[in-house]
Design an enzyme around this catalytic site. Structure first.
Site, mmCIF file in Angstrom:
data_model
loop_
_atom_site.group_PDB
_atom_site.id
_atom_site.type_symbol
_atom_site.label_atom_id
_atom_site.label_comp_id
_atom_site.label_asym_id
_atom_site.label_seq_id
_atom_site.Cartn_x
_atom_site.Cartn_y
_atom_site.Cartn_z
ATOM 1 N N HIS A 1 38.336 42.416 37.382
ATOM 2 C CA HIS A 1 39.164 43.162 38.327
ATOM 3 C C HIS A 1 39.144 42.475 39.691
ATOM 4 C CE1 HIS A 1 37.421 45.994 35.337
ATOM 5 N NE2 HIS A 1 38.693 46.316 35.210
ATOM 6 N N HIS B 1 34.581 46.020 45.051
ATOM 7 C CA HIS B 1 35.755 46.846 45.346
ATOM 8 C C HIS B 1 35.614 47.643 46.643
ATOM 9 C CE1 HIS B 1 37.753 46.000 41.628
ATOM 10 N NE2 HIS B 1 36.880 46.635 40.865
#
Length: 364
Positions: A180, A141
């Site tokens: 994710h 991320h």
């Protein structure tokens, strides 16, 4: 016989994300329980590898910390300095839910260095073409100028750029099966045709508004960014179909020289941070499919927040990488009987076929 490398360091388990519950600090009505991103599920992976006897059949390699120059392959000087300052003073958030504890700067450098060590190992040792790096903090991320979602520095991006700058690798495929979306990796290579990025993730779930199927790259990178957003409730059968229809054909067309897997096992059946239903058998299938391309392959640990089940998912991956089977098995698989984890439902198949059409239309 070819060997599999295992890269880890005790320091990874000492990265301190502080107190809270799930992903929020313990304030107001939130009672302290511990953030889900804590050492437990990762340490238990190592424990299971040792208990099953698999660890002693792997080549254990100590990582070397990334240099600041290597961090700057992707990150801004401002972000690096901010992380160092927090690490040396009070600790705190270096972006969006990316906690830096006291001393975390050095550990995060070692995590990025573990990814570099893994890539260097498989590229320089033909007898050791696969590696698993049990690194922490995770990385996929992290953006150029800030940490995001537990990730401080982007391990996969830094390792990929290292391979291109120093190991003579021209084309790299990065497959991110974390639940994710790998927004930081996408940002790094969105306009780059030398890296094929494929992310399978739960649709519309963290980061919000990222990972759409029509986000196919830009400029010369058009067609080299593939997002496969999956409905909640997707399990082994959906992932297998997505791999057969989209992931493996795309990689075969691209013909990379190195494969990096952002191995987040938080799509697992019992994970608190996703609503997906992948089992150890699903992770075995994905690993086997990628390994079948017969290319240097590195798995970098990302998410996975069920301390009881993540170790078995990761153990299954490492068994497939190494070709060594133990009697560890999956003691929880029986409990999934009666669910649809291994059934490809019509709406799920239609979704994959739709994404396949978008990908085909967007490729060169």
């Amino acid at each position: 016989m070819k060997k599999t490398a295992f890269i880890c360091d005790e320091s990874y388990f000492w990265h301190n994300t502080g107190g809270g519950a799930l992903f929020e600090p313990a304030v107001g009505y939130i009672q302290e329980l511990g953030f889900v991103e804590n050492p437990e599920s990762k340490r238990r992976i190592k424990n299971l590898l040792m208990r099953s006897g698999l660890m002693e059949q792997l080549v254990q390699i100590k990582p070397t910390a990334a240099t600041e120059a290597q961090l700057e392959y992707f990150h801004t000087r401002r972000h690096i300095e901010a992380v160092r300052h927090l690490s040396q003073t009070t600790g705190g958030d270096c972006g969006d839910s990316a906690i830096v504890g006291i001393g975390s700067y050095e550990i995060a450098k070692l995590s990025a260095g573990g990814a570099i060590t893994a890539v260097r190992t498989v590229m320089e040792n033909p007898e050791m073409p696969t590696a698993y790096a049990l690194t922490r903090p995770p990385g996929h991320h992290a953006e150029a100028d800030r940490g995001v979602g537990f990730c401080i520095f982007n391990n996969a991006v830094i390792a990929a750029k290292y391979a291109q700058k120093h190991l003579g690798v021209s084309k790299i495929a990065i497959v991110d099966w974390d639940a994710h979306h790998g927004n930081g990796i996408e940002d790094a290579f969105y306009e780059d045709d030398s890296v094929l990025f494929i992310s399978l993730h739960q649709e519309g779930y963290d980061p919000v508004d990222r990972g759409g199927a029509k986000d196919l790259g830009k400029g010369q990178g058009r067609g080299f960014n593939i997002n496969i957003p999956l409905y909640a409730g997707s399990g082994d059968a959906v992932y297998k179909y997505a791999f057969d229809q989209i992931v493996i054909p795309a990689m075969e067309r691209f013909a990379p020289e190195l494969i990096i897997v952002s191995a987040g096992q938080d799509a697992n059946f019992f994970d608190p941070l996703s609503r997906l239903m992948v089992t150890t058998e699903g992770y075995r299938y994905m690993t086997r499919a990628i390994k079948g391309l017969n290319l240097p392959m590195v798995c970098l640990h990302e998410g996975g927040y069920c301390p009881s089940y993540v170790p078995f998912c990761t153990h299954a991956i490492i068994e497939e990488l190494s070709g060594i089977q133990t009697d560890a098995g999956d003691p929880f698989l029986y409990s999934m009987a009666g669910t649809t984890y291994n059934t490809l439902l019509p709406h799920q198949k239609s979704r994959i076929n739709q994404i396949k059409g978008d990908v085909t239309h967007g490729t060169h």
